[in-house]
Design a protein around this motif. Structure first.
Motif, PDB file in Angstrom:
ATOM      1  N   TRP A  98       0.838  -1.201   0.000  1.00 38.91           N
ATOM      2  CA  TRP A  98       0.000   0.000   0.000  1.00 38.91           C
ATOM      3  C   TRP A  98       0.874   1.253   0.000  1.00 38.91           C
ATOM      4  N   ARG A  99       1.951   1.214   0.783  1.00 36.20           N
ATOM      5  CA  ARG A  99       2.851   2.367   0.820  1.00 36.20           C
ATOM      6  C   ARG A  99       3.474   2.605  -0.565  1.00 36.20           C
ATOM      7  N   GLU A 100       3.717   1.530  -1.290  1.00 37.42           N
ATOM      8  CA  GLU A 100       4.248   1.657  -2.643  1.00 37.42           C
ATOM      9  C   GLU A 100       3.262   2.360  -3.565  1.00 37.42           C
ATOM     10  N   LEU A 101       1.978   2.214  -3.257  1.00 36.00           N
ATOM     11  CA  LEU A 101       0.939   2.802  -4.094  1.00 36.00           C
ATOM     12  C   LEU A 101       0.630   4.248  -3.738  1.00 36.00           C
ATOM     13  N   THR A 102       0.843   4.631  -2.483  1.00 34.44           N
ATOM     14  CA  THR A 102       0.387   5.948  -2.011  1.00 34.44           C
ATOM     15  C   THR A 102       0.960   7.151  -2.772  1.00 34.44           C
ATOM     16  N   PRO A 103       2.198   7.108  -3.298  1.00 29.39           N
ATOM     17  CA  PRO A 103       2.662   8.276  -4.057  1.00 29.39           C
ATOM     18  C   PRO A 103       1.839   8.554  -5.313  1.00 29.39           C
ATOM     19  N   HIS A 104       1.080   7.550  -5.743  1.00 27.29           N
ATOM     20  CA  HIS A 104       0.293   7.692  -6.964  1.00 27.29           C
ATOM     21  C   HIS A 104      -1.148   8.104  -6.684  1.00 27.29           C
ATOM     22  N   TYR A 105      -1.482   8.278  -5.395  1.00 25.37           N
ATOM     23  CA  TYR A 105      -2.821   8.748  -5.040  1.00 25.37           C
ATOM     24  C   TYR A 105      -2.961  10.242  -5.375  1.00 25.37           C
ATOM     25  N   GLN A 106      -4.159  10.606  -5.687  1.00 26.57           N
ATOM     26  CA  GLN A 106      -4.485  12.006  -5.926  1.00 26.57           C
ATOM     27  C   GLN A 106      -4.168  12.834  -4.677  1.00 26.57           C
ATOM     28  N   LYS A 107      -3.510  13.952  -4.845  1.00 25.70           N
ATOM     29  CA  LYS A 107      -3.131  14.794  -3.716  1.00 25.70           C
ATOM     30  C   LYS A 107      -4.368  15.371  -3.020  1.00 25.70           C
ATOM     31  N   GLY A 108      -4.251  15.532  -1.690  1.00 21.97           N
ATOM     32  CA  GLY A 108      -5.337  16.146  -0.920  1.00 21.97           C
ATOM     33  C   GLY A 108      -6.541  15.252  -0.728  1.00 21.97           C
ATOM     34  N   ALA A 109      -6.325  13.937  -0.770  1.00 18.70           N
ATOM     35  CA  ALA A 109      -7.453  13.008  -0.681  1.00 18.70           C
ATOM     36  C   ALA A 109      -8.213  13.131   0.636  1.00 18.70           C
ATOM     37  N   GLY A 110      -7.512  13.477   1.713  1.00 16.13           N
ATOM     38  CA  GLY A 110      -8.160  13.580   3.012  1.00 16.13           C
ATOM     39  C   GLY A 110      -9.168  14.705   3.118  1.00 16.13           C
ATOM     40  N   GLY A 111      -9.116  15.643   2.196  1.00 15.10           N
ATOM     41  CA  GLY A 111     -10.072  16.747   2.207  1.00 15.10           C
ATOM     42  C   GLY A 111     -11.054  16.688   1.052  1.00 15.10           C
ATOM     43  N   ARG A 112     -11.155  15.526   0.428  1.00 15.72           N
ATOM     44  CA  ARG A 112     -11.991  15.391  -0.763  1.00 15.72           C
ATOM     45  C   ARG A 112     -13.010  14.277  -0.561  1.00 15.72           C
ATOM     46  N   SER A 113     -14.217  14.451  -1.054  1.00 13.92           N
ATOM     47  CA  SER A 113     -15.233  13.409  -0.994  1.00 13.92           C
ATOM     48  C   SER A 113     -14.965  12.375  -2.080  1.00 13.92           C
ATOM     49  N   TRP A 114     -15.581  11.205  -1.935  1.00 14.33           N
ATOM     50  CA  TRP A 114     -15.407  10.182  -2.958  1.00 14.33           C
ATOM     51  C   TRP A 114     -16.013  10.632  -4.280  1.00 14.33           C
ATOM     52  N   GLN A 115     -17.094  11.437  -4.209  1.00 15.10           N
ATOM     53  CA  GLN A 115     -17.713  11.905  -5.447  1.00 15.10           C
ATOM     54  C   GLN A 115     -16.775  12.811  -6.232  1.00 15.10           C
ATOM     55  N   ASP A 116     -16.085  13.699  -5.502  1.00 14.98           N
ATOM     56  CA  ASP A 116     -15.148  14.600  -6.169  1.00 14.98           C
ATOM     57  C   ASP A 116     -13.984  13.825  -6.776  1.00 14.98           C
ATOM     58  N   ALA A 117     -13.553  12.787  -6.076  1.00 13.07           N
ATOM     59  CA  ALA A 117     -12.493  11.951  -6.619  1.00 13.07           C
ATOM     60  C   ALA A 117     -12.972  11.249  -7.890  1.00 13.07           C
ATOM     61  N   ALA A 118     -14.169  10.706  -7.835  1.00  5.25           N
ATOM     62  CA  ALA A 118     -14.729  10.050  -9.015  1.00  5.25           C
ATOM     63  C   ALA A 118     -14.899  11.031 -10.168  1.00  5.25           C
ATOM     64  N   GLN A 119     -15.290  12.253  -9.833  1.00  4.38           N
ATOM     65  CA  GLN A 119     -15.467  13.263 -10.870  1.00  4.38           C
ATOM     66  C   GLN A 119     -14.155  13.579 -11.578  1.00  4.38           C
ATOM     67  N   SER A 120     -13.056  13.497 -10.842  1.00  9.87           N
ATOM     68  CA  SER A 120     -11.760  13.765 -11.465  1.00  9.87           C
ATOM     69  C   SER A 120     -11.430  12.704 -12.512  1.00  9.87           C
ATOM     70  N   LEU A 121     -11.932  11.484 -12.300  1.00  4.16           N
ATOM     71  CA  LEU A 121     -11.769  10.440 -13.307  1.00  4.16           C
ATOM     72  C   LEU A 121     -12.619  10.768 -14.532  1.00  4.16           C
ATOM     73  N   LEU A 122     -13.856  11.168 -14.293  1.00  2.41           N
ATOM     74  CA  LEU A 122     -14.754  11.506 -15.403  1.00  2.41           C
ATOM     75  C   LEU A 122     -14.248  12.719 -16.172  1.00  2.41           C
TER      76      LEU A 122
END
Length: 437
Positions: free
Chosen positions: A251-275
């Protein structure tokens, strides 16, 4: 095209992933008890009436359940009296509700959550129902419907897979190929970063910390296999086990590839970034596309199974939370209730439900898939091919343990990922509070 809030009034999907703290605690249940007990408590003993406790309060599932109950009433000449309560209140109230005077049949979840109430004898075994409906279900679905005593307690209705979702046009634009192995997956993530994309959309702010469990589950399943994962979820092995430490390393190997600021973002906003083509991938459930009304956008969404880590386990397990029905411990009209469950477990009921709510996949193999969209068809195949089906972190384990210990620990760790030793020791120190030998 934007995603609506996580509590839409027209669909069921996001509600079903909520984690309720103290699910089985009397305090929360007592507060919400009157609403859920209203119909069950005053249920008639009329032999031609079946009472049904439903958590489908939003417009779409409510309409879908009405189509099912109306058809059953027409076929059987019995009356179904439905007690509909919002999803979260239903979960908070369920323990006290089942100990009181519940409805004959009620909606609930497969796996551990079903087994919990079966073990407490707050539900009735329904092996006779399965003699009628069993041919329509896979071995994996049957496994999810049994209690620890080997008896059936659950009738599945629908499920939906978790996978790695992406936009086909983005992969075509950059020439990306679908990764099958862990090394291919991480190499793709690195390439996406170079191309200016956030490789993995992520948002676990506020009440959305549940969303991080999908990645942990798949990492653990792929690295250590189904049996170990389920033992960990059931409190049967230590969280400080070296195999769990291996999962945290991955998991730690994967975390650098996570979208920045995830702790302040809803899942919908994260999904919207994919769309919006700002993120390349998202580890999420089929409900990602639930609120998309633009069919051209929907047709551009696709997914692939979470990649293989250890060839011994491959990609043999799929996270596919399954919803369905149970029979209360002392139904007032047991014969009619069993007839209702037999109907609910048949292909006709599933066809009726999916005809109104297309955001899920029918579990019965005889259900008509002709009207499925491409994502539903692919989802159905992914689940059908799975050797094992898991239900998601908060459904496969004690919800109180997950919501008050594991999720806060994971969330804090994700903000500053390290080797995870302190995290796992902290989680392990609380395990005995929730699980007894």
């Amino acid at each position: 095209m934007t995603l609506q809030s996580r509590t839409p009034r027209t669909s069921v999907g996001p509600h079903r992933r909520r984690v309720v703290q103290g699910l089985f605690g009397a305090g929360a249940a007592a507060l919400a008890m009157p609403a859920l007990a209203a119909c069950g408590g005053g249920a008639a003993s009329d032999p031609k009436t079946v009472t049904f406790g439903s958590n489908g309060a939003d417009a779409t599932p409510k309409k879908a359940y009405a189509a099912v109950t109306d058809a059953f009433a027409k076929d059987s000449k019995l009356t179904v009296k439905t007690n509909t309560v919002d999803h979260d209140t239903f979960q908070k109230s369920i323990s006290t509700y089942l100990q009181g005077t519940p409805d004959d049949v009620f909606t609930w979840f497969a796996g551990y959550r079903m087994q919990y109430f079966a073990k407490k004898r707050l539900a009735s075994p329904i092996d006779d129902v399965w003699e009628t409906i069993g041919a329509g279900y896979s071995d994996a679905a049957k496994q999810l419907s049994k209690g620890e005593d080997g008896k059936y307690y659950f009738v599945p209705l629908y499920n939906y897979p978790w996978a790695v979702f992406y936009r086909k046009s983005v992969f075509q634009q950059y020439g990306y190929e679908i990764p099958v192995t862990w090394s291919q997956f991480t190499a793709l993530a690195k390439r996406m970063r170079k191309d200016g994309l956030s490789p993995i959309a992520s948002g676990y702010g506020g009440g959305d910390t549940w969303s991080i469990l999908g990645a942990f589950d798949y990492l653990n399943l792929r690295a250590n296999g189904y049996d170990f994962h389920m033992s960990l979820m059931r409190g049967q092995v230590a969280w400080t086990d070296k195999r769990t430490a291996r999962t945290i390393d991955l998991w730690r190997e994967l975390t650098p590839h996570y979208q920045k600021g995830a702790g302040g973002r809803s899942w919908q906003d994260a999904a919207q970034s994919l769309l919006d083509k700002k993120s390349g991938m998202a580890i999420i459930g089929l409900f990602l596309g639930q609120q998309i009304t633009d069919e051209s956008l929907r047709s551009d969404i696709d997914f692939f199974p979470f990649p293989e880590i250890d060839p011994a386990y491959g990609q043999d397990t799929v996270e596919a939370p399954t919803d369905g029905f149970m029979l209360s411990r002392r139904p007032k009209n047991p014969d009619a209730a069993r007839k209702f469950l037999e109907f609910l477990g048949g292909a006709k009921a599933e066809n009726l439900y999916m005809g109104v709510d297309p955001s899920n996949v029918a579990v019965n193999s005889g259900a008509d898939t002709g009207s499925y969209n491409a994502l539903q068809k692919k989802s159905a195949q992914l689940i059908a091919d799975a050797k094992h089906i898991t239900q998601f972190g908060d459904r496969d384990s004690d919800p109180g343990f997950i919501s008050t210990v594991v999720q806060p620990g994971f969330t804090e760790w994700l903000n500053h990922p390290d080797d995870g030793s302190a995290l796992l020791k902290k989680i392990e120190s609380q395990r005995s509070r929730f699980f007894t030998a």
